[in-house]
Design a protein around this motif. Structure first.
Motif, PDB file in Angstrom:
ATOM      1  N   ARG C   9       0.829  -1.217   0.000  1.00  0.00           N
ATOM      2  CA  ARG C   9       0.000   0.000   0.000  1.00  0.00           C
ATOM      3  C   ARG C   9       0.851   1.250   0.000  1.00  0.00           C
ATOM      4  NH1 ARG C   9      -4.221  -1.933   4.577  1.00  0.00           N
ATOM      5  NH2 ARG C   9      -6.039  -1.205   3.456  1.00  0.00           N
ATOM      6  N   ASP C  13       0.419   4.069  -2.892  1.00  0.00           N
ATOM      7  CA  ASP C  13       0.096   5.463  -2.568  1.00  0.00           C
ATOM      8  C   ASP C  13       1.179   6.421  -3.065  1.00  0.00           C
ATOM      9  OD1 ASP C  13      -2.122   4.427  -1.347  1.00  0.00           O
ATOM     10  OD2 ASP C  13      -1.432   4.789   0.711  1.00  0.00           O
TER      11      ASP C  13
ATOM     12  N   ASP D   6     -10.929   7.274  -4.368  1.00  0.00           N
ATOM     13  CA  ASP D   6     -10.987   7.613  -2.941  1.00  0.00           C
ATOM     14  C   ASP D   6     -12.069   6.804  -2.229  1.00  0.00           C
ATOM     15  OD1 ASP D   6      -8.894   9.383  -3.125  1.00  0.00           O
ATOM     16  OD2 ASP D   6     -10.152  11.182  -3.179  1.00  0.00           O
ATOM     17  N   ARG D   9     -10.906   3.111  -1.971  1.00  0.00           N
ATOM     18  CA  ARG D   9      -9.897   2.847  -0.940  1.00  0.00           C
ATOM     19  C   ARG D   9     -10.497   2.867   0.449  1.00  0.00           C
ATOM     20  NH1 ARG D   9      -5.267   6.788  -3.287  1.00  0.00           N
ATOM     21  NH2 ARG D   9      -3.580   5.307  -2.948  1.00  0.00           N
TER      22      ARG D   9
END
Lengths: 145, 145, 145, 145
Positions: C9, C13, D6, D9
């Motif tokens: 992750r 990101d 968004d 996630r």
């Protein structure tokens, strides 16, 4: 006639030993019967996860067509569309580059084929031939034709 | 961590020896890494040409789901549609019957899995366990849960 | 060893943040374990529906062969038939262009690979490397060889 | 309309957190757009390598048919041949058991679907619903019909 497991293991062991002694990258060796089914396979530590499929493809392709890698390569040299046909028909189990070697007995009977992958094609083929010789059998690559 | 070729060959040789000594039908043994790729495979003389795929499927299925054959069998016992999903998602590389055995090291780390096919499922599993024990490793079938 | 979800992750990101800050087109980032299975994936708004498969293919191909994109590209440069073999064997999960990057720990152990797609290949690769660095891990593209 | 990265996630993080807090087995969560393409996926450490495909299949199947898992299950309850048709048409990307949940906005517009796998189907579904709620969106499983 078909290759025995004992013969196949001798080929695998000697092909891997050849690669190790020669300082080749990690190899994967597959031995197939005349029908294209695996008899023995070994993948050295560090050889990628597609290598078993690729080693099998090298041996399967020559058996499937009854043509050496060199004969396949010559046939498709000016006709890559035909190679695409072969690849799609077989799900990718055909390779034009060296490394798939027919195995015959001393009398010339076809016993199967060996596929080796991991280093340069010429080195893969050398490892296959070393394995076949260690089993007292005869390899055919097309180079001797 | 992943099983080494040396460990995989010890498993294959001992599993086949177990079958021969026990008078089992010809066996095929596959050893896979945790990602489901072959490390070593051997097919005894007389074992059918689908056996390499079937031995691979037995080992691959347990790794793919992180479930033993027994857990898979219990999960699909009343939901054969779910087994159809698994079979089609994997191209048939999942088996509910015994003969796919997880391989762990003494510390419990997963190293891969072994698949054996050729005789009754219970005998296939016994051969796999004999092979894993011969390598000084720990097999997990679900029967011990 | 394998990459953890936390590491994956962080990579996703940071790779996406790199692309956004650099003004790249929408990206899709996939992080795979050494066996080629997804650990984490994210597709930015506006990134096309094939992008998850393409990001996965970039990472899977390098792991499958144990070769960087650059090594694959060099291997197939004069042998597109071999690329056809690879593509058909893997169902298209191999890419010669940059954007699939190996992930190693500080000790050199292979943890998996990252695939990025959406902008120019060089930018995709830069985003992957930024993500890997943010996780305190080491990326390998072949450019450093 | 489609789910944003968004939102996806937030769903993934909250679904995994739900599973961890509830003591579920390791989960894999996939969030798909209305066209069935991945937007975000995460696989917890220890979740098997087929789980990304299975989580995707759970979400894809409900979107593909526009039917909840429960509606699919009822439709195939006395017609498993129809499920076989669905499975083969989709390459296994359809699941009758719970764990694929539609995602709608407050106004009822379809944004995508979430698939969760790793524990019992009811627990997988509970994790999906927890994730969707955390994003301020509305999940639909068929249980509320």
């Amino acid at each position: 006639m078909t290759i025995t497991l004992d013969q196949a293991r001798t080929i695998v062991d000697a092909a891997l030993a050849h690669g190790t002694e020669a300082g080749f990258k990690p190899l994967t060796v597959a031995v197939l019967d005349p029908g294209g089914a695996l008899v023995a396979l070994a993948r050295q530590d560090g050889s990628g996860f597609l290598r078993p499929d690729l080693a099998t493809a090298k041996a399967s392709g020559v058996l499937a067509l009854g043509m050496t890698n060199r004969a396949i390569s010559a046939r498709v040299a000016d006709d890559s569309d035909f190679f695409t046909t072969l690849a799609t028909l077989t799900g990718g189990k055909v390779v034009a580059a060296p490394g798939g070697v027919f195995v015959h007995d001393a009398g010339g009977a076809l016993l199967g084929a060996v596929g080796v992958t991991g280093d340069a094609s010429a080195n893969d083929e050398a490892a296959a031939l070393a394995g076949i010789a260690a089993a007292g059998l005869v390899g055919r690559t097309g180079a001797e034709d």
